[in-house]
Write an enzyme that holds these catalytic residues in place. Structure first.
Site, mmCIF file in Angstrom:
data_model
loop_
_atom_site.group_PDB
_atom_site.id
_atom_site.type_symbol
_atom_site.label_atom_id
_atom_site.label_comp_id
_atom_site.label_asym_id
_atom_site.label_seq_id
_atom_site.Cartn_x
_atom_site.Cartn_y
_atom_site.Cartn_z
ATOM 1 N N SER A 290 0.856 -1.200 0.000
ATOM 2 C CA SER A 290 0.000 0.000 0.000
ATOM 3 C C SER A 290 0.879 1.233 0.000
ATOM 4 C CB SER A 290 -0.863 0.007 1.273
ATOM 5 O OG SER A 290 -0.053 0.366 2.394
ATOM 6 N N ASP A 291 0.289 2.374 -0.295
ATOM 7 C CA ASP A 291 1.026 3.588 -0.026
ATOM 8 C C ASP A 291 0.865 3.865 1.477
ATOM 9 O OD1 ASP A 291 1.528 6.573 -2.036
ATOM 10 O OD2 ASP A 291 2.464 5.928 -0.175
ATOM 11 N N TRP A 292 1.569 4.893 1.953
ATOM 12 C CA TRP A 292 1.609 5.168 3.388
ATOM 13 C C TRP A 292 0.193 5.322 3.942
ATOM 14 C CZ3 TRP A 292 6.138 6.144 6.447
ATOM 15 C CH2 TRP A 292 5.865 6.543 7.755
ATOM 16 N N ASN A 293 -0.252 4.334 4.740
ATOM 17 C CA ASN A 293 -1.576 4.373 5.375
ATOM 18 C C ASN A 293 -2.716 4.454 4.367
ATOM 19 O OD1 ASN A 293 -3.399 4.412 7.567
ATOM 20 N ND2 ASN A 293 -3.620 6.629 7.328
#
Ligand code: GLC
Length: 746
Positions: A290-293
């Site tokens: 995933s991207d950050w969060n």
């Protein structure tokens, strides 16, 4: 010691475990798939979930830190973390790897990821600059050098190449990609994947690539980062997905899911994207992080009521690793127990991650990236600098050169370097420069001094700041200009005005820089404008008033050296724009491969598509770039007036260097499908060759077009070609071409 009853019962299992474990970690088991299966068969549910978890360290735990968050060591020993990002250093990564290998039950190696976007310690030109070289071999070499340096510091995996198509220069992340075109973007994506991963991903100087941000991130409405994306599936597939497919076909090990939604479905919970297209259609067998969060952001997106549901949606959609949201580490056990996520789904994600760890060779030697001696010998070497310099030299675009003001004859002129970026050593590093060090950067002023030597008369005045409104230093700058024969005016953006979360509502030069330029212009001195920026800027006034303009983007550690090489003619600029420059921000989005509409702009007809208050044409078109040489195109020839599915079309053109300098030219091939079952772009890039011509030399440049090159998603969303007439264009940019036409036969 007398064996207890339980030992006797367990004895066969212990033997079985030891045999399997020996096999798994020995090379005797033949294939990676067999080794993955063996490891998977021995893992507990907790250990499987751990492999899907990535946490940050480094800057997330304090300035210049390289350490993980408190408590990480215990989680590693318990097998509850599979990956870290933002932790660097052969020593630090070794310490953490030792915990995984020596203290955890399964001894599964950690994978360390980092944003190596345009260099690690040696900063290379930003990706948009490198794309301006139109030189995939050069870009591949740049990525190779970045991988050699980063891998020496314990990095296994870069979150690059960013391959998002960007048609809106207000979007700050346009700087991280390769511009507006899917063909050029695809060439750059493949080059970077091959550069990072090399020919052997298990070598200790190759790193896993990560195609990002999957997908459509660059289509954010209003060019505002993280904003809504909503376009047709046809545009999605014909434009935005093309570079991702090229990167997957080049063998990319991983992808990163993007923050944005696409037509109502966020990428991080988009099964159509992460499974149907990526896995079923493209047969991708690596993993998706995933991207950050971005999993946690499914809640504000409004598709998940809480983190638990977000985790359920993401994993079931095909998102394998959770960066920093803690959705999987906190909720997967419950979701499995409640039957909302199956162990089959978990196993498949774990399998993909183990597969890449095996391909990286981490199971065979978890410490091969942790050699502190190699680290010392590899960082910021002369060879690294030279590679960065060569890339910078070829990324510079000459936008204007009236009366051949450039190149400047060495030693003949007193030079005044003026402008807020003239002696900057931080801004040339550009955004996402990772471990870039301003102390290592050659500024424009320093580059000119190095070039001309200590006897040269070189004056310098900043004149103003980059963003501020103060004009109190204008007078001094004007006075300095008056003392010189020629002014090198260095203007543009600061490095923090583009990149992530750095969208702008205007494209003007920031602050009072244009006013400074006007004051300098009043002196009547010849002016060369050097622009440093992370996006196209509306430098319309400069184009109308100064003699020469160099587009230099952010060129990294050797910026000043490369710019001085071009200013004084040791390098003939060969860059071409990978993105259209509008005249006015109100024209955005403005890109060359647009549709014709039913009322294409016609200056003689009021009722056509245009702006009444501003020109309808771009300031500089896609593919534009001048040279100190003069390239003349002639004799466009087609091997036939028609082609079929089996008979390709050969296209040739003569290019002559009619100038006084040797130089490189990017010969570009475009087509136009005149009639289709759906509307088609007025031009599409389908080939380019960067050629070198000595002065006076003529070369015959050839392209081959096949029926495959003419395919698109038709009315029924089938990827096909359609018979009919096509135009073909060959030229020096998307607006200046020789043209002819041919027919694709049924
Ligand atoms: C950031 C960026 C992404 C980057 C990741 C890790 O938010 O969107 O490009 O790779 O987080 O730093």
């Amino acid at each position: 010691m007398k064996a207890g009853k339980s030992t006797i019962i367990l004895f066969p299992f212990i033997i079985f475990f030891l045999i399997i474990q020996k096999n798994v970690f020995s090379q005797s088991v033949k294939t990676i798939e067999e080794r993955v299966d063996s490891v998977l068969s021995l893992m507990t549910q907790t250990e499987k979930i751990g492999q899907l978890v990535q946490f940050s360290g480094g800057w997330d735990t304090g300035a210049q830190s390289t350490k993980p968050k408190t408590g990480s060591e215990e989680l590693i020993a318990q097998g509850k973390i599979g990956s870290f990002l933002n932790i660097i250093g052969a020593e630090t990564t070794k310490e953490l790897q030792q915990i995984a290998i020596e203290k955890s039950r399964m001894k599964i190696p950690l994978i360390f990821g980092l944003d190596v976007i345009h260099g690690f310690r040696t900063t290379f030109p930003v990706p948009l600059a490198e794309a301006s070289s139109w030189d995939p071999a050069l870009v591949k070499k740049s990525a190779r050098m970045q991988a050699i340096e980063a891998s020496a510091s314990g990095i296994h995996w870069t979150f690059n190449p960013m391959v998002d198509i960007a048609r809106d220069p207000r979007w700050g992340r346009i700087v991280e990609g390769s511009g507006e075109d899917p063909f050029l973007g695809s060439a750059m994506a493949a080059a970077r994947v091959k550069g990072y991963q090399g020919s052997d991903l298990s070598a200790n100087n190759t790193i896993a690539a990560c195609l990002k941000h999957f997908a459509g991130y660059g289509g954010a409405e209003g060019g505002r980062d993280y904003n809504t994306v909503d376009f047709s599936e046809r545009t999605f597939r014909d434009v935005y997905l093309k570079p991702f497919k090229a990167g997957v076909d080049a063998g990319a090990a991983t992808l990163m899911a993007s923050f944005n939604e696409i037509g109502g479905v966020p990428s991080s919970s988009n099964q159509q994207l992460l499974t149907k297209i990526l896995r079923d259609e493209w047969k991708f067998d690596g993993f998706v992080v995933s991207d950050w969060n971005s999993i946690g952001e499914l809640i504000p997106h409004g598709v998940a009521k809480d983190l638990k549901q977000a985790g359920e949606l993401a994993l079931n959609a095909g998102l394998d690793m959770d960066m920093e949201a803690s959705a999987y580490t906190k909720h997967l056990s419950e979701l499995i127990a409640e039957g909302k996520v199956s162990m089959l789904t978990v196993d498949e994600s774990v399998r993909r991650i183990l597969r890449i760890k095996f391909r990286l060779g981490l199971f065979d030697d978890p410490y091969k990236y942790c050699d502190t001696d190699r680290e010392k010998k590899t960082i910021l070497t002369k060879e690294m600098r030279e590679a960065s310099l060569e890339t910078a030299q070829k990324s510079i675009v000459l936008l204007k050169n009236e009366n051949e003001l450039l190149p400047i004859a060495k030693g003949e002129k007193k030079i005044a370097v003026i402008g807020p970026l003239g002696n900057s050593t931080i801004d040339p590093l550009g955004p996402w420069n990772q471990q870039g060090d301003a102390k290592q950067v050659v500024s424009v002023l320093q580059g000119i001094k190095n070039k001309l030597g200590i006897n040269a008369e070189i004056l310098f005045e900043e004149g103003c700041s980059i963003k501020g409104n103060e004009k109190d230093r204008f007078a001094k700058a004007v006075e300095t200009a008056n003392q010189a024969d020629i002014v090198v005016l260095v203007l543009g953006e600061s490095l923090d005005m583009s990149g992530e979360a750095r969208s702008r509502a205007t494209l003007d030069l920031p602050g009072v820089q244009e006013e400074l330029a006007k004051e300098i212009h009043k002196t009547g001195k010849p002016i060369v404008a050097v622009i440093m920026n992370g996006r196209p800027l509306t430098i319309t006034w400069l184009d109308e008033h100064v003699s020469s303009i160099l587009e230099t983007w952010f060129l990294g550690i050797e910026a000043g050296s490369a710019i001085a090489d071009v200013l004084f003619g040791d390098v003939n600029p060969s860059g071409k724009l990978p993105v259209t420059f509008p005249r006015f921000v109100g024209q955005v989005p403005m890109y060359y491969n647009h549709k014709n509409s039913g009322r294409p702009y016609n200056p003689k007809d009021n009722y056509t598509s245009y702006y009444s208050d501003y020109s309808n044409s771009p300031l500089y078109p896609f593919g534009y770039g001048l040279s100190y040489a003069k390239f003349i195109y002639s004799n466009l020839k087609l091997s036939s007036k028609n082609i079929s599915k089996i008979e390709p079309l050969k296209i040739s053109v003569e290019v002559k260097n009619d100038g006084l300098y040797n130089g490189e030219e990017v010969v570009q091939l475009y087509i136009r499908d005149l009639v289709g079952s759906v509307t088609r772009p007025v031009k599409e890039l389908k080939g380019f060759h960067k050629i070198f011509l000595t002065k006076g030399e003529t070369k015959n440049v050839e392209f081959v077009l096949t029926e495959e090159d003419l395919k698109f998603y038709n009315l029924n969303m089938n990827f096909v070609s359609e018979p009919g007439m096509f135009k073909v264009f060959v030229g020096t940019n998307s607006a200046e071409c020789l043209e002819d036409e041919f027919e694709l036969m049924d």
